[in-house]
Write an enzyme that holds these catalytic residues in place. Sequence first.
Site, PDB file in Angstrom:
ATOM      1  N   THR A 520       0.822  -1.215   0.000  1.00  0.00           N
ATOM      2  CA  THR A 520       0.000   0.000   0.000  1.00  0.00           C
ATOM      3  C   THR A 520       0.856   1.265   0.000  1.00  0.00           C
ATOM      4  OG1 THR A 520      -0.143  -0.096   2.426  1.00  0.00           O
ATOM      5  CG2 THR A 520      -1.926  -1.110   1.166  1.00  0.00           C
ATOM      6  N   CYS A 521       2.121   1.162   0.399  1.00  0.00           N
ATOM      7  CA  CYS A 521       3.026   2.312   0.328  1.00  0.00           C
ATOM      8  C   CYS A 521       3.779   2.275  -0.999  1.00  0.00           C
ATOM      9  CB  CYS A 521       4.031   2.281   1.482  1.00  0.00           C
ATOM     10  SG  CYS A 521       3.268   2.511   3.102  1.00  0.00           S
ATOM     11  N   THR A 522       4.241   3.434  -1.420  1.00  0.00           N
ATOM     12  CA  THR A 522       5.029   3.502  -2.652  1.00  0.00           C
ATOM     13  C   THR A 522       6.447   3.049  -2.342  1.00  0.00           C
ATOM     14  OG1 THR A 522       3.698   5.366  -3.406  1.00  0.00           O
ATOM     15  CG2 THR A 522       5.790   5.001  -4.521  1.00  0.00           C
ATOM     16  N   VAL A 523       6.741   1.801  -2.644  1.00  0.00           N
ATOM     17  CA  VAL A 523       8.068   1.239  -2.394  1.00  0.00           C
ATOM     18  C   VAL A 523       8.819   1.215  -3.714  1.00  0.00           C
ATOM     19  CG1 VAL A 523       9.357  -0.750  -1.557  1.00  0.00           C
ATOM     20  CG2 VAL A 523       7.158  -0.148  -0.501  1.00  0.00           C
TER      21      VAL A 523
END
Length: 649
Positions: A520-523
């Site tokens: 869900t995070c921009t990795v």
Amino acid sequence: MFVGKALQFQSFHSSIDATFWHQLSNYKVEKQKLDASPLTIHGKFNTYSRGNISIVFGEAPSNSNIKDCLAEGTLLNANTPQEFTNADVKKIREEIGEVLLNSIKNGVVSERPNELLRFLIFSYADIKAYKYHYWCLFPSFKETPHWIVKDLSPAESLIPSGPILSQIREFLSTADYYQRPFFLLIKSTLDEWTIAPLKELSHCVDKSLQFYLVAEDSVQLAEYPSWPVRNILAFAFIKFKLKVINLFLYRDGINSDTLSKSILIKVEADKDMILEAPLSIVGWERNGKGVLGPRVVNLSTVLDPFVLSESASTLNLSLMRWRLVPQLDLDRIQNSKCLLLGAGTLGCGVARNLLSWGVRHVTFVDYSTVSYSNPVRQSLFTFEDCKRKLPKAECAAQRLKEIYPNMFSTGYNISIPMLGHPIYEAGIEKTMHDYETLENLISTHDAIFLLTDTRESRWLPTVISTAMDKLLINSALGFDSWLVMRHGSVLQKENRLGCYFCNDIFAPSNSLVDRTLDQTCTVTRSGCANIATAIAVELFVSLLQHPNGHAAPVLNEDQTVLGELPHQIRGFLHNFSLMKISGMAYPQCSACSECIINEWNREKWMFVLRAINEPDYVEELCGLREVQALGEIAGTMEEWISDKESVIL
């Protein structure tokens, strides 16, 4: 001035304000560039200016104030400090001296007396540092004889001021600007005095008439005439061989009712004037230390900081047009209004790159606040913003204005309606307001940048932008890969380029369901965003250089002054490679197909509401359901054929 003594002259003092240097800087950067050709300037003075001549950029106006005498001049502006320092000033003096001498000999001065005032400024403009080095030359002949004062008296003692003043006013009011500095006062056979232009001097000499050479005399010290008087005496000596001359130094001004300040002088040359090449010319102005040498003015300490920011920020862009890209259309870039959907890592990067290209109107849309993980990756936010939990869009807009005060930037804290995220009854009013705001923003901007975190948040802006035929640049990140693409234009018709969703056979849905934190995070590798945002802006700028803008086709050749215009650029950091890909618009696309656009044009908000709340509506409308069904049939047939073959074998 004393009878029996040689006449001495007061030098001109140049008066150059910041406006002159600002105009020179603009002209140098925007028009002249590397051209070192002489530029036209002019100066003006009057009887009240006390020996000062104001220097003005550009040609002398034909409709100037009748109180002013106008001097035409030349500006030689060196391209480098070395050119300025190592210039042959002796040659410069000789060349302008030749011009002055030829003007006297060939009769130009008789028709245009202000040629005797011609001057030159040699300069070097350090535009980046706002420092200007310059040296003024008001040329006169060194070989001029000593003019011995034979008689000296107030003008009022010999000439009736009333009639003469009215004639002077009439002459200065009706004469062309180039005749005002010098003219004649002639005594007729009836003992009457009349004003005449300088060109009548030959008639006076031929007829042995009594006359005065009249000079508008701007002086600081009443004891000495101004520098131009030296040249009118040289003119009379060279052109007419006059060794005894009557001078009328007119100092009272056109508004005066008397001649109380004006002086009559009779002078006589003490020797012949021998003019041989090379000419010896004097007239270089002294600097602030009182020695012959250039002056330096530093405007960085006096100019308005906003003016400094404006000129400095566009300097590098303007310099591109000097050699590298002369045809670069900077105005089209700077006048573009850009809408950034997303104020995160991509949004911050795109905004900074747009700013460096001279874009002055940027609007942000984002629905989140600044978190503690943001500042290290998102260049428009600080630790203080995290503590205050500021809305990203508004904070980013404010930060742009802090970086560049002349920026027009605003932020909108709204949510983009998304497929797969149903709208419940309580949220319909808020969502409709956000939708209407988004639609209005897209309609009022020239370019849209899609920079959001999820696929579904890109769907509605794609639909609206396609319907309005807006230039849309899409940028997305993977872990070690990135995508930049431009959406097609309806003007491309059957060759319309595809959008972000044209390769999908499923409409976008909720991509955040059942995802872990790392999903869900921009990795992403840190460099991906910087590369992607830079290329997104460069693609935008290149499109603006094509006459068709975002409707430009994809060709494997230079299409603009900045090069190619690809459709998609995909980058991969694991092997540091780039791929340029092209794809046509898909007739059953869930975002840009004709049926979707037509339905949005008809229903607007009601279409959006239904598309979001009815999961299968978009796929059925655009034909993707049928495509999926055909795919399922094809898959079943393939399995059946495979089973049959295994039996046979």
